[in-house]
Each structure stands twice: as C-alpha cells, then as structure tokens.
Design a protein around this motif. Sequence first.
Motif, PDB file in Angstrom:
ATOM      1  N   LEU A  28       2.377   5.447  36.968  1.00 36.03           N
ATOM      2  CA  LEU A  28       3.818   5.352  37.159  1.00 36.03           C
ATOM      3  C   LEU A  28       4.311   6.291  38.253  1.00 36.03           C
ATOM      4  N   VAL A  29       3.664   7.443  38.378  1.00 34.72           N
ATOM      5  CA  VAL A  29       4.034   8.399  39.423  1.00 34.72           C
ATOM      6  C   VAL A  29       2.863   9.315  39.663  1.00 34.72           C
ATOM      7  N   TYR A  30       2.647   9.658  40.916  1.00 29.33           N
ATOM      8  CA  TYR A  30       1.678  10.691  41.288  1.00 29.33           C
ATOM      9  C   TYR A  30       1.998  11.170  42.685  1.00 29.33           C
TER      10      TYR A  30
ATOM     11  N   GLU B  42      12.037  10.130  41.473  1.00 26.97           N
ATOM     12  CA  GLU B  42      13.271  10.818  41.890  1.00 26.97           C
ATOM     13  C   GLU B  42      13.505  12.072  41.048  1.00 26.97           C
ATOM     14  N   LYS B  43      13.313  11.961  39.739  1.00 32.03           N
ATOM     15  CA  LYS B  43      13.530  13.108  38.849  1.00 32.03           C
ATOM     16  C   LYS B  43      12.543  14.234  39.113  1.00 32.03           C
ATOM     17  N   CYS B  44      11.420  13.899  39.710  1.00 31.58           N
ATOM     18  CA  CYS B  44      10.386  14.906  39.986  1.00 31.58           C
ATOM     19  C   CYS B  44      10.373  15.355  41.442  1.00 31.58           C
ATOM     20  N   GLY B  45      11.406  15.038  42.192  1.00 34.06           N
ATOM     21  CA  GLY B  45      11.524  15.552  43.549  1.00 34.06           C
ATOM     22  C   GLY B  45      11.453  14.514  44.642  1.00 34.06           C
ATOM     23  N   GLY B  46      11.032  13.295  44.320  1.00 28.17           N
ATOM     24  CA  GLY B  46      11.020  12.212  45.299  1.00 28.17           C
ATOM     25  C   GLY B  46      10.172  12.477  46.529  1.00 28.17           C
ATOM     26  N   PRO B  47      10.520  11.815  47.634  1.00 30.67           N
ATOM     27  CA  PRO B  47       9.727  11.923  48.863  1.00 30.67           C
ATOM     28  C   PRO B  47       9.572  13.354  49.391  1.00 30.67           C
ATOM     29  N   SER B  48      10.553  14.196  49.174  1.00 31.62           N
ATOM     30  CA  SER B  48      10.422  15.573  49.679  1.00 31.62           C
ATOM     31  C   SER B  48       9.298  16.327  48.973  1.00 31.62           C
ATOM     32  N   ARG B  49       8.899  15.858  47.777  1.00 36.38           N
ATOM     33  CA  ARG B  49       7.766  16.455  47.059  1.00 36.38           C
ATOM     34  C   ARG B  49       6.512  15.588  47.182  1.00 36.38           C
TER      35      ARG B  49
ATOM     36  N   GLN C 122      11.599   7.948  28.229  1.00 32.54           N
ATOM     37  CA  GLN C 122      12.182   9.269  27.958  1.00 32.54           C
ATOM     38  C   GLN C 122      11.069  10.312  27.812  1.00 32.54           C
ATOM     39  N   LYS C 123      10.020   9.961  27.075  1.00 32.05           N
ATOM     40  CA  LYS C 123       8.886  10.869  26.891  1.00 32.05           C
ATOM     41  C   LYS C 123       8.217  11.160  28.234  1.00 32.05           C
ATOM     42  N   ALA C 124       8.028  10.132  29.052  1.00 35.06           N
ATOM     43  CA  ALA C 124       7.388  10.319  30.355  1.00 35.06           C
ATOM     44  C   ALA C 124       8.209  11.243  31.240  1.00 35.06           C
ATOM     45  N   THR C 125       9.517  11.093  31.235  1.00 26.98           N
ATOM     46  CA  THR C 125      10.390  11.943  32.039  1.00 26.98           C
ATOM     47  C   THR C 125      10.271  13.398  31.613  1.00 26.98           C
ATOM     48  N   LEU C 126      10.323  13.642  30.317  1.00 29.14           N
ATOM     49  CA  LEU C 126      10.201  15.013  29.820  1.00 29.14           C
ATOM     50  C   LEU C 126       8.838  15.599  30.160  1.00 29.14           C
ATOM     51  N   TRP C 127       7.784  14.807  29.991  1.00 32.47           N
ATOM     52  CA  TRP C 127       6.436  15.275  30.329  1.00 32.47           C
ATOM     53  C   TRP C 127       6.368  15.699  31.783  1.00 32.47           C
ATOM     54  N   LEU C 128       6.877  14.823  32.666  1.00 32.72           N
ATOM     55  CA  LEU C 128       6.782  15.118  34.090  1.00 32.72           C
ATOM     56  C   LEU C 128       7.579  16.356  34.470  1.00 32.72           C
ATOM     57  N   LEU C 129       8.769  16.480  33.958  1.00 29.87           N
ATOM     58  CA  LEU C 129       9.588  17.637  34.296  1.00 29.87           C
ATOM     59  C   LEU C 129       8.942  18.923  33.801  1.00 29.87           C
ATOM     60  N   ASN C 130       8.346  18.895  32.623  1.00 34.03           N
ATOM     61  CA  ASN C 130       7.661  20.074  32.096  1.00 34.03           C
ATOM     62  C   ASN C 130       6.332  20.321  32.796  1.00 34.03           C
ATOM     63  N   ALA C 131       5.734  19.263  33.328  1.00 38.08           N
ATOM     64  CA  ALA C 131       4.398  19.391  33.911  1.00 38.08           C
ATOM     65  C   ALA C 131       4.406  19.822  35.369  1.00 38.08           C
TER      66      ALA C 131
ATOM     67  N   ARG D 226      -0.605  22.333  41.894  1.00 40.81           N
ATOM     68  CA  ARG D 226      -1.210  23.417  42.652  1.00 40.81           C
ATOM     69  C   ARG D 226      -0.479  23.633  43.973  1.00 40.81           C
ATOM     70  N   ARG D 227       0.170  22.602  44.452  1.00 42.07           N
ATOM     71  CA  ARG D 227       0.956  22.691  45.681  1.00 42.07           C
ATOM     72  C   ARG D 227       2.295  22.035  45.420  1.00 42.07           C
ATOM     73  N   ASP D 228       3.219  22.257  46.309  1.00 38.26           N
ATOM     74  CA  ASP D 228       4.544  21.678  46.136  1.00 38.26           C
ATOM     75  C   ASP D 228       4.618  20.216  46.545  1.00 38.26           C
ATOM     76  N   ILE D 229       3.633  19.754  47.318  1.00 40.05           N
ATOM     77  CA  ILE D 229       3.690  18.398  47.850  1.00 40.05           C
ATOM     78  C   ILE D 229       2.369  17.674  47.590  1.00 40.05           C
TER      79      ILE D 229
END
Length: 192
Positions: A190-192, A60-67, A12-21, A26-29
């Motif tokens: 976990l995600v980058y 997925e919550k941070c935009g998935g493959p399109s990002r 839950q903390k990681a999800t909130l961090w990522l969405l806020n971060a 610097r770029r969308d992708i």
Amino acid sequence: MSFIAFLKEHVQKATLWLLNALSFRRRDIFEYEFSGISVWIEPDESDAQAVRATMASLAEKCGGPSRGLHEFVPHCTMLYNMPQNAFLVKSDDDNNAKSEGQETDDRLRQSSQEMLNQVAEEYKKTSGKRVMLNPTSLQLFPFPTFTCVITFMHLEYTNELDKIHHIIKQTFPPDERHQSSGKLMPHMSLVY
C-alpha cells in the motif's frame, strides 16, 4: 472479503501503524532504486480505484513525495527485479537510425510482451479461471533494503495464483527473490 470492505475495516489501523513506524526509517527519504523488470498482476479496475485512494491517503499522511513516497500501480508481484540484459536478444537490425537507448527500450518491450503473451496462452490452456486477488490480513514491517516501512495486504494463495506464478517462472528469466526458494508470498503493498 472485497478490497473495499477490507480497506474500510483496516485503513485506520494501517494509518496509525505508519505514523508510529516512521521512527523505523533509517533515512528521511525512500532511496531504493529499482533497476530491473518485474511481472505483476493488477486488481480489477473497481478494486484498483479503492486501493489507489487508500494508497494515496497513506502516502500523504506519511509525508508524500517530499519523503520519497510516490504513487504506484496497485499490484501483486509475481517476479521481481529481473536483469534487463536477460531480455535482450541481439537484433539483425542493430545499425538502424534509432538511438541505442530507444532501440534497447523497444527490444525490452517486444521481448517482455512476447513472454506475457506466452503466459496468457499457457494459462488459458491449463486453467482459464479468473485469478482473484483476495485480501486476508494487513501487515507492516521495517524493510532495511528499501530504508522504509512497508504496509501491505496479504492475499489469499489460490490455485489460480499458484498456477500463473508457476507459468510465469517457467517463461521469464530468474528474478531477484525467487531464484532459490521459488515461493510466492502473494501481497499488495500500500505504501513504501
């Protein structure tokens, strides 16, 4: 603490961090291109399933493959981005019928597999204990080189991790980040 318990407590903390971060991007992708060879350790399959599910959800919550956030194998990197030419040894059979690209791939595969076998044998001689990947904390930070925010679990720096990292460094060519200090900061992204 097991991966499953750790992830339940911290996802839950990681999800909130990522969405806020996302504003740190610097770029969308995600545009960093890996061009070298890395050596890593993967968690047990039972742990890997839980980690993969968490990674997929966060991506997925941070935009998935399109990002630019694609799936990758859960792992703890031991060496990172070694130049491919450090693995290539000129073959006596260079004039065979294979394409140059396929020949290079085959030689890279063979050379790196031989090195991995050396690491396994040497580790069995010195310790033989199972290398455990135990999460200790969760961290998020903007990483300009990758033009993204990275979320990762720190892993406990055990004697086994230290031993296998030392053997890997002695066996493989120097890598991008351990050339000078040689220090390992065990973690699992976990995600980058």
